[in-house]
Enzyme design. Sequence first.
Site, PDB file in Angstrom:
ATOM      1  N   TYR A  26      -3.452  84.702  21.104  1.00 40.88           N
ATOM      2  CA  TYR A  26      -4.416  85.626  20.993  1.00 40.88           C
ATOM      3  C   TYR A  26      -4.890  86.357  22.845  1.00 40.88           C
ATOM      4  O   TYR A  26      -4.374  87.171  23.412  1.00 40.88           O
ATOM      5  CB  TYR A  26      -5.259  86.009  19.772  1.00 40.88           C
ATOM      6  CG  TYR A  26      -6.569  86.567  19.910  1.00 40.88           C
ATOM      7  CD1 TYR A  26      -6.321  87.601  19.816  1.00 40.88           C
ATOM      8  CD2 TYR A  26      -7.756  86.653  20.949  1.00 40.88           C
ATOM      9  CE1 TYR A  26      -6.629  88.698  19.819  1.00 40.88           C
ATOM     10  CE2 TYR A  26      -8.304  87.861  21.295  1.00 40.88           C
ATOM     11  CZ  TYR A  26      -8.523  89.122  20.523  1.00 40.88           C
ATOM     12  OH  TYR A  26      -8.839  89.780  20.032  1.00 40.88           O
ATOM     13  N   LYS A  30      -3.957  88.844  25.170  1.00 42.58           N
ATOM     14  CA  LYS A  30      -5.100  89.709  26.523  1.00 42.58           C
ATOM     15  C   LYS A  30      -5.788  88.944  27.682  1.00 42.58           C
ATOM     16  O   LYS A  30      -5.873  90.049  28.497  1.00 42.58           O
ATOM     17  CB  LYS A  30      -7.147  89.252  25.450  1.00 42.58           C
ATOM     18  CG  LYS A  30      -6.518  89.056  23.855  1.00 42.58           C
ATOM     19  CD  LYS A  30      -6.709  91.214  23.669  1.00 42.58           C
ATOM     20  CE  LYS A  30      -6.852  91.559  22.158  1.00 42.58           C
ATOM     21  NZ  LYS A  30      -6.369  93.020  22.337  1.00 42.58           N
ATOM     22  N   THR A  61     -13.046  99.668  12.109  1.00 41.08           N
ATOM     23  CA  THR A  61     -11.368  99.824  11.765  1.00 41.08           C
ATOM     24  C   THR A  61     -11.397  99.460  10.572  1.00 41.08           C
ATOM     25  O   THR A  61     -12.111  99.031   9.357  1.00 41.08           O
ATOM     26  CB  THR A  61     -10.893  99.001  12.834  1.00 41.08           C
ATOM     27  OG1 THR A  61     -10.257  97.855  12.319  1.00 41.08           O
ATOM     28  CG2 THR A  61     -10.711  98.971  14.346  1.00 41.08           C
TER      29      THR A  61
END
Length: 135
Positions: A26, A30, A61
């Site tokens: 991750y 990013k 979301t």
Amino acid sequence: MVKQKSGLIVNLSFFGGQRYFNNVAYGVCKATVDRMSKDMANELKAYGVTVVSLYPGNVSTEGMVELAKYNKAVDLTKMESPQFVGRCIAALAEDEQRIRETGEILITAELAGQYGFTDIDGSQPESLRALLWEV
């Protein structure tokens, strides 16, 4: 954009590009988005194209709404709406001086303060800068 000598490219990223957050993959992803934005900005600035990396806060979301049904720690009331992120992008697109931001990491909550808009429910989300970026 190069031909018309103007434009805006917004790449969505998150604080995991600056410090450990979740896992290695991750963070690398990013950080790559942030670096790509900075390098694109360097190459496109001469053509009047602004490129930024945009850090939303936690966004409500569909996936987060579903997760909140099963995880009491997920607080949807403190999240930004997807429309809030869109308002940030729209504000940047309308700013004739946006080139001053090229190559920068921008935070949605801070842009809302700068441009004077709120989320769809009238709230002003807080910047996560102090929680996630500064150590």
